[in-house]
Scaffold this motif. Structure first.
Motif, mmCIF file in Angstrom:
data_model
loop_
_atom_site.group_PDB
_atom_site.id
_atom_site.type_symbol
_atom_site.label_atom_id
_atom_site.label_comp_id
_atom_site.label_asym_id
_atom_site.label_seq_id
_atom_site.Cartn_x
_atom_site.Cartn_y
_atom_site.Cartn_z
ATOM 1 N N VAL A 131 0.845 -1.205 0.000
ATOM 2 C CA VAL A 131 0.000 0.000 0.000
ATOM 3 C C VAL A 131 0.878 1.252 0.000
ATOM 4 O O VAL A 131 0.645 2.198 -0.773
ATOM 5 C CB VAL A 131 -0.946 -0.006 1.218
ATOM 6 C CG1 VAL A 131 -1.690 1.323 1.317
ATOM 7 C CG2 VAL A 131 -1.937 -1.158 1.114
ATOM 8 N N CYS A 132 1.879 1.279 0.866
ATOM 9 C CA CYS A 132 2.749 2.461 0.946
ATOM 10 C C CYS A 132 3.565 2.648 -0.328
ATOM 11 O O CYS A 132 3.725 3.786 -0.805
ATOM 12 C CB CYS A 132 3.682 2.324 2.146
ATOM 13 S SG CYS A 132 2.862 2.402 3.754
ATOM 14 N N THR A 133 4.071 1.567 -0.889
ATOM 15 C CA THR A 133 4.870 1.700 -2.111
ATOM 16 C C THR A 133 4.020 2.183 -3.281
ATOM 17 O O THR A 133 4.492 2.960 -4.109
ATOM 18 C CB THR A 133 5.530 0.365 -2.477
ATOM 19 O OG1 THR A 133 4.536 -0.669 -2.529
ATOM 20 C CG2 THR A 133 6.579 -0.006 -1.468
ATOM 21 N N LEU A 134 2.778 1.735 -3.348
ATOM 22 C CA LEU A 134 1.899 2.217 -4.416
ATOM 23 C C LEU A 134 1.643 3.715 -4.277
ATOM 24 O O LEU A 134 1.645 4.457 -5.263
ATOM 25 C CB LEU A 134 0.578 1.447 -4.397
ATOM 26 C CG LEU A 134 0.630 0.015 -4.949
ATOM 27 C CD1 LEU A 134 -0.703 -0.688 -4.733
ATOM 28 C CD2 LEU A 134 0.980 0.015 -6.429
ATOM 29 N N LEU A 135 1.418 4.169 -3.046
ATOM 30 C CA LEU A 135 1.218 5.601 -2.828
ATOM 31 C C LEU A 135 2.460 6.399 -3.204
ATOM 32 O O LEU A 135 2.364 7.446 -3.871
ATOM 33 C CB LEU A 135 0.848 5.857 -1.361
ATOM 34 C CG LEU A 135 -0.551 5.409 -0.917
ATOM 35 C CD1 LEU A 135 -0.709 5.578 0.581
ATOM 36 C CD2 LEU A 135 -1.629 6.197 -1.649
ATOM 37 N N LEU A 136 3.627 5.921 -2.797
ATOM 38 C CA LEU A 136 4.858 6.636 -3.110
ATOM 39 C C LEU A 136 5.156 6.621 -4.607
ATOM 40 O O LEU A 136 5.551 7.644 -5.185
ATOM 41 C CB LEU A 136 6.024 5.994 -2.341
ATOM 42 C CG LEU A 136 6.044 6.213 -0.829
ATOM 43 C CD1 LEU A 136 7.063 5.299 -0.173
ATOM 44 C CD2 LEU A 136 6.349 7.669 -0.502
ATOM 45 N N ALA A 137 4.973 5.471 -5.244
ATOM 46 C CA ALA A 137 5.254 5.379 -6.676
ATOM 47 C C ALA A 137 4.289 6.237 -7.485
ATOM 48 O O ALA A 137 4.692 6.892 -8.456
ATOM 49 C CB ALA A 137 5.175 3.924 -7.125
ATOM 50 N N TYR A 138 3.019 6.237 -7.077
ATOM 51 C CA TYR A 138 2.034 7.032 -7.820
ATOM 52 C C TYR A 138 2.200 8.526 -7.570
ATOM 53 O O TYR A 138 1.802 9.345 -8.401
ATOM 54 C CB TYR A 138 0.622 6.586 -7.464
ATOM 55 C CG TYR A 138 0.109 5.529 -8.410
ATOM 56 C CD1 TYR A 138 -0.535 5.889 -9.583
ATOM 57 C CD2 TYR A 138 0.312 4.187 -8.158
ATOM 58 C CE1 TYR A 138 -0.976 4.928 -10.473
ATOM 59 C CE2 TYR A 138 -0.122 3.217 -9.033
ATOM 60 C CZ TYR A 138 -0.766 3.593 -10.191
ATOM 61 O OH TYR A 138 -1.185 2.637 -11.069
ATOM 62 N N ALA A 139 2.776 8.904 -6.433
ATOM 63 C CA ALA A 139 3.039 10.318 -6.195
ATOM 64 C C ALA A 139 4.010 10.864 -7.235
ATOM 65 O O ALA A 139 3.838 11.975 -7.750
ATOM 66 C CB ALA A 139 3.600 10.514 -4.790
ATOM 67 N N VAL A 140 5.026 10.069 -7.575
ATOM 68 C CA VAL A 140 5.984 10.487 -8.597
ATOM 69 C C VAL A 140 5.374 10.351 -9.985
ATOM 70 O O VAL A 140 5.627 11.165 -10.876
ATOM 71 C CB VAL A 140 7.272 9.650 -8.490
ATOM 72 C CG1 VAL A 140 8.244 9.990 -9.603
ATOM 73 C CG2 VAL A 140 7.927 9.872 -7.139
ATOM 74 N N ARG A 141 4.534 9.348 -10.187
ATOM 75 C CA ARG A 141 3.928 9.115 -11.497
ATOM 76 C C ARG A 141 2.941 10.226 -11.857
ATOM 77 O O ARG A 141 2.966 10.749 -12.974
ATOM 78 C CB ARG A 141 3.198 7.768 -11.473
ATOM 79 C CG ARG A 141 2.432 7.429 -12.745
ATOM 80 C CD ARG A 141 3.333 6.862 -13.796
ATOM 81 N NE ARG A 141 2.610 6.400 -14.963
ATOM 82 C CZ ARG A 141 3.125 5.654 -15.912
ATOM 83 N NH1 ARG A 141 4.383 5.271 -15.841
ATOM 84 N NH2 ARG A 141 2.411 5.271 -16.955
#
Length: 553
Positions: free
Chosen positions: A360-370
């Motif tokens: 969940v956290c990695t998806l949020l972090l990755a999508y923040a940059v995306r």
């Protein structure tokens, strides 16, 4: 009819822009959570209290020189050994063709599945005074004692364990650099009269220096973070000092100051690795148009190549696995199945919860940059990725300090009657998440990078919302990356020992903890089954990595 399509996209665009404005702040918030343990340590170290200064002065006058000296000796020995072995087998596998090469290409990474503390237990049983090696030597020589036989429980023994357990980090990175090298440079060196050895050391190896430096840095950070192996061998390092101060002397300030010194070691390693390159750049001038041809070996040369590749595989994986399997079969009747299932259940529960939270956290972090590329998003991801470089012992101390104060504050407010944070699995999950978030984040980011932005633009032009873009477009494409990230975090949690020893709730033992406790009591036969369980779990990501290597070739 022409106005309807124009209104809807504008609303979508406004929603997307509003969404983009708060996504970077989510990344920064998660990064702040990761930074809390380090800030907690700094708050303790910078405490102006006189008692704190006296403790630091006492440490500098007594144990600190010993910790520094032993740690430096261990780092230099492990770094050199892992570099020599990793580079040697990488060059043999990348540059030559011989019988067995296809096996070694993936088998040489198998030692990554064996935790260092498990390898330490296995080697001790094998090489100690009552072990099979010394027993056989005494029978052959007729001597009652072998004073010339090296002691495995020593700094040298610990270095041996770390070298053969961690050399795959160097092997993986350097082998890729060797395969992708430009053959023109090597050929030019040979035409100018250089021998094969001279061409390797003057041309090929310097071009692979960044990969080798990165691999050695990983090895050194893993060495600094280890507790199980050095504690079992009785080697006095910073990590063992932290646990002695915290658990034996109940001195929180001393543990925090030692943890800060260990964190400083990690920071210095990263800075030195970066500055060692200076302004040097490592480009393959005249990029290759053909794949480097592997030289065919036969006869004695093929035998030597097989022997060199077999030795680290034998010592790093085959031998310790065989020893623990032999111990497990010998003492299988001593296994308490009910307790083993309890340890396994606790481990699986913690690993599963951490894997879900990490995804969940990695998806949020990755999508923040995306979705909102910019300095804030990238800063958040960079800070969140630093957790992997923080040793588990440092995390344990850094997390306990602020969480204990928060527990006391909530108790004073009358919100809870017990230790709501440090007395439950909350603190343990927090440490796992901070420590292993980077592994999942890099995997998800790599999968997300393969999805071209044109796919996002096409979906948005058709009116897809952010949620629809995630669930209907990205989710199917990211399924394998997300599962891989979850698996990596899951296995890392199963093997984690330093943070678990300090932060686990009462009466909650994991496979790693119970293996360490049984081995410390010299009950290696009982420790063999949980140790083998951890090794088997570690084989899963190693096999996936081996398959990925095979697909690339």
């Amino acid at each position: 009819m022409d106005t309807a399509p124009a209104v809807r996209p504008s609303r979508r665009l406004g929603a997307v822009r509003r969404y983009h404005t708060w996504m970077p702040w989510i990344a920064l918030a998660l990064a702040a959570v990761v930074a809390v343990p380090v800030l907690g340590l700094l708050a303790t170290v910078l405490d102006p209290n006189a008692a704190s200064r006296d403790i630091l002065r006492h440490l500098l006058q007594t144990v600190m020189p010993s910790y520094i000296g032993t740690t430096l000796i261990l780092l230099v020995s492990v770094g050199l050994g892992a570099a020599v072995i990793g580079i040697a087998v990488a060059w043999i596998v990348a540059a030559y063709d011989f019988p067995g090469k296809r096996l070694y290409e993936w088998a040489l990474i198998l030692p990554l599945a064996v935790p260092t503390y498990v390898m330490a237990y296995a080697f001790t049983d094998f090489l100690q005074f009552s072990g099979p090696v010394q027993s056989l030597l005494r029978e052959l020589t007729g001597e009652r004692r072998l004073p010339w036989f090296p002691e495995i429980r020593s700094t040298g023994g610990a270095a041996l364990v770390f070298i053969f357990a961690l050399y795959p980090y160097v092997y993986l990175l350097v082998r890729t650099a060797f395969i992708e090298r430009s053959p023109r440079l090597h050929d030019a060196a040979r035409t100018l009269g250089s021998s094969p050895a001279q061409a390797f050391f003057r041309v090929v190896l310097p071009l692979a220096r960044p990969a080798a430096a990165a691999g050695v840095a990983l090895v050194l950070m893993e060495t600094l973070a280890d507790y199980g192996a050095v504690a079992y061998f009785g080697v006095q390092t910073f990590t063992t000092g932290i646990y002695r101060a915290w658990l034996s002397m109940s001195d929180r300030v001393a543990a925090a100051q030692l943890a800060s010194a260990l964190l400083l070691f990690v920071f210095v390693l990263l800075v030195l690795e970066k500055r060692s390159r200076g302004r040097l750049r490592f480009y393959g001038v005249g990029q290759r148009f053909r794949k480097p041809e592997a030289r065919r070996l036969s006869g004695t040369a093929a035998v030597v190549a097989n022997a060199v590749c077999m030795l680290p595989l034998l010592i790093g994986f085959v031998l310790p696995t065989w020893i623990m399997l032999r111990l497990a079969l010998r003492d299988v009747e001593t296994l308490n199945v009910e307790r083993y299932l309890l340890w396994l259940t606790n481990t699986l529960k913690l690993a599963s919860l951490t894997a879900v939270l990490a995804v969940v956290c990695t998806l949020l972090l990755a999508y923040a940059v995306r979705l909102a590329p910019g300095r804030l998003s990238r800063l958040g991801n960079d800070i969140a990725s630093l957790g992997y470089a923080v040793p588990g012992a440092v995390l344990a101390v850094g997390i306990l300090i602020p969480l204990t104060r928060l527990d006391h504050w909530m108790y004073a407010q009358g919100w809870f009657t017990g230790l709501a944070l440090t007395g439950t699995i909350f603190g343990l999950l927090y440490a796992y998440l901070v420590r292993f978030l980077s592994a999942g984040l890099q995997t998800v980011e790599a999968g997300l990078a393969k999805i071209t932005p044109a796919v996002d633009a096409s979906a948005r032009s058709l009116g897809a919302s952010n949620w629809e873009l995630l669930t209907r477009i990205h989710a199917p494409l990211l399924r394998r990356s997300v599962l891989t990230a979850a698996l990596l975090v899951f296995v890392d949690v199963m093997k984690e020992l330093p943070a678990t020893l300090v932060l686990r709730p009462f009466n909650m033992d994991t496979l790693a903890v119970i293996t360490n406790q049984l081995a410390a009591d010299e009950r290696l036969g009982e420790a063999a089954v949980p140790a083998l369980t951890i090794v088997l779990a570690g084989l899963i990501p190693v096999i996936l990595l081996a398959r990925a290597i095979s697909r690339k070739e």
